[in-house]
Design an enzyme around this catalytic site. Structure first.
Site, short mmCIF file in Angstrom:
data_model
loop_
_atom_site.label_atom_id
_atom_site.label_comp_id
_atom_site.label_asym_id
_atom_site.label_seq_id
_atom_site.Cartn_x
_atom_site.Cartn_y
_atom_site.Cartn_z
CB SER A 95 6.62 15.25 12.69
OG SER A 95 5.67 15.77 11.80
CB THR A 144 -1.05 20.60 15.77
OG1 THR A 144 -0.11 20.05 14.84
CG2 THR A 144 -0.59 21.98 16.18
CE LYS A 185 6.69 26.25 9.11
NZ LYS A 185 6.13 25.81 10.39
CE LYS A 196 9.84 16.24 11.12
NZ LYS A 196 9.11 16.87 9.98
#
Ligand code: GLU
Length: 403
Positions: free
Chosen positions: A344, A186, A102, A66
Site C-alpha cells: 500500500s 499480505t 483504521k 494509514k
C-alpha cells in the site's frame, strides 16, 4: 473479550521489557482522534437505511494515518480502536513513513446488492471526507472490502475535493492507479516472514499446514505453502472446514471457492469443525480469519509447532503465555501480515510520484522490507530472550520513541 484490552496488554508487556518512557506509554494508550458517523443509504426497495461507521486515527507520529476499512457486522469502536493501534505498531515495525488508523462500517455486505454497496461506500466516504486525504489519512482494503470499493472511494473523494486524487486510498484496481502485486501482498509478505524465520525453527518443505480463514490473505498464503512443497492439510472459511491428510490441491480449491463461495464440498476432502482445525496435529497453524481465535480457552489444545498469524489479533495475551510455556513459537501479526500495508505504501508513493512499478520491482522491494524487519525482530527477541510479539513491539516502539 475486548480486542482493545488485548492490544493494551501486549503494549504493556513490551513496554515493561524495554523500559518505555511513561510519556510514550501514555500516548500509546489512546487514539489521537475517533470519528464516529451515522450516514444514510438509499436501498433498492426505495427505503433509506442508516448505517454506523468509524474511522480511528490512532497515531501520526511516523506519518499520515494509514489502515484499512472493514465492512462487517461485528465492527464496533473497540475493534476499530484495536486495529488502528496494531496498524501503528505494524507500520513502525516495517519502517514505513506512515502512522496508524483504521475504519469500518457495521454491515454485512453480503446482504447488499452491488448498487447498495456502492451507495454505502460513497455515503461513508462523504461522511469521513474531511478527515481523510493523501497527506492526512489513507484508507485501504480490509475484511470484505475490495479494489472495486476503493475505486468508488477515490471517485467520491475526488468529487469532493474537485480534482483527481488517487493517493487518498490504496488497494485500488490497476486501472484506477492501484499497484502491481497489492492483491497478493499480505499473503506474500507472510510467506517471506516465514522464510526468514524457518531456519531458526527447522521447518522444511513437506511440513504440514492448517489455515483458518480463506479470504484474500488466507488463500494466498495457502497457495504459496502448496507451491513451495508444503502440505496444506486443512482450511476453513465462515461456512466450516475441510481436511485431507494427503494434502489439498490448492489451485483447484481456490477455483472451487470462487465458484461455490465456500470451501465445503471440495472433492476428496472431509469436513471438520473450526475448533478441530485449530487443534489439528500439524507443523504450521495459520490463523487468517478474525481476532480472538486462539485464547486462554483453547491454547492448551493446539497441536502445532509454530503459529503464523495472518489475521489481525487472532491470539489473546493469555494464549500467548500458554503457547510460550508450551514452546510453540508464534510469528506475530504486526510483522507477518504487514506485506499488505508495505505494498500500500508503494502504491501511495507511485501515485504521488506519477510512477508505475513492475510486479518484479514491487516484490523485490517487499522482500527487502520484510527481510529487514524479520531480522530486527529475531535479533531483538534473542537479545532480551523474549517472544517474537514482544520483540516486534519493541522494534516499533523504539522507532516511535525516536521521533
Ligand atoms: N488492512 C490491511 C492491514 O490490516 C492493510 C492496510 C493498508 O494497506 O493500509 O494491514
Amino acid at each position: 473479550m475486548s480486542a482493545f484490552d488485548n492490544a493494551m496488554k501486549q503494549l504493556k508487556s513490551a513496554a515493561q521489557v524495554m523500559n518505555l518512557s511513561s510519556d510514550m506509554l501514555e500516548r500509546m494508550q489512546k487514539p489521537e482522534r475517533i470519528i464516529d458517523v451515522e450516514f444514510s443509504v438509499k436501498m433498492d426497495d426505495g427505503l433509506v437505511r442508516i448505517f454506523h461507521g468509524y474511522r480511528v486515527q490512532y497515531s501520526n507520529i511516523l506519518g499520515p494515518y494509514k489502515g484499512g476499512l472493514r465492512f462487517h457486522p461485528q465492527v464496533d469502536l473497540d475493534e476499530v480502536k484495536a486495529l488502528s493501534f496494531w496498524m501503528t505498531i505494524k507500520c513502525a515495525v516495517v519502517d514505513l513513513p506512515l502512522g496508524g488508523g483504521k475504519g469500518g462500517v457495521t454491515v454485512n455486505p453480503k446482504e447488499l446488492s452491488q448498487v447498495e454497496l456502492e451507495g454505502l461506500t460513497r455515503s461513508f466516504t462523504r461522511s469521513i471526507g474531511d478527515v481523510i486525504g493523501p497527506d492526512k489519512d489513507v484508507p485501504a482494503p480490509d475484511v470484505n472490502t475490495t479494489p472495486q470499493i476503493m475505486d468508488w472511494l477515490v471517485d467520491e473523494y475526488s468529487n469532493i475535493v474537485g480534482h483527481p486524487s488517487p493517493a487518498v486510498v490504496t488497494g485500488k484496481s490497476l486501472e484506477h492507479g492501484g499497484s502491481e502485486g497489492r492483491g497478493a501482498a499480505t499473503g506474500k509478505g507472510a510467506y517471506l516472514v516465514f522464510e526468514a524465520f524457518r531456519s531458526e525453527h527447522n521447518l522444511q518443505p513437506g511440513a504440514t499446514v492448517a489455515v483458518q480463514g480463506f479470504g484474500n490473505a488466507g488463500q494466498e498464503i495457502a497457495r504459496l505453502f502448496h507451491e513451495n512443497g508444503y502440505k496444506v492439510i486443512a482450511v476453513s472459511d465462515s461456512h466450516g472446514g475441510i481436511f485431507n491428510e494427503g494434502g489439498l490441491d490448492l489451485p483447484a480449491l481456490i477455483r472451487h471457492k470462487k465458484e461455490t463461495k465456500s470451501v465445503l464440498g471440495f472433492a476428496g476432502s472431509h469436513e471438520i469443525s473450526d475448533s478441530k482445525l485449530l487443534a489439528l496435529m500439524c507443523d504450521i497453524l495459520v490463523p487468517a480469519f478474525m481476532e480472538n481465535q486462539i485464547t486462554g480457552e483453547n491454547a492448551e489444545s493446539l497441536n502445532c509447532k509454530v503459529v503464523l498469524e495472518v489475521a489481525n489479533g487472532p491470539t489473546s495475551p493469555e494464549a500467548d503465555e500458554i503457547l510460550a510455556r508450551r514452546r510453540i513459537k508464534l510469528f506475530p501479526d504486526v510483522l507477518t501480515n504487514a506485506g499488505g500495508v508495505v505494498v500500500s505504501c508503494f502504491e501511495w508513493m507511485q501515485n504521488k510520484q506519477g510512477e508505475h512499478w513492475s510486479e518484479e520491482q514491487v516484490f523485490d522491494r517487499l522482500k527487502q522490507t520484510m527481510d529487514k524487519a524479520s531480522t530486527s525482530v529475531i535479533q531483538t527477541a534473542k537479545q532480551h530472550n523474549i517472544i517474537y510479539r514482544q520483540a516486534a513491539f519493541i522494534v516499533a516502539l523504539e522507532r516511535l520513541s525516536k521521533k
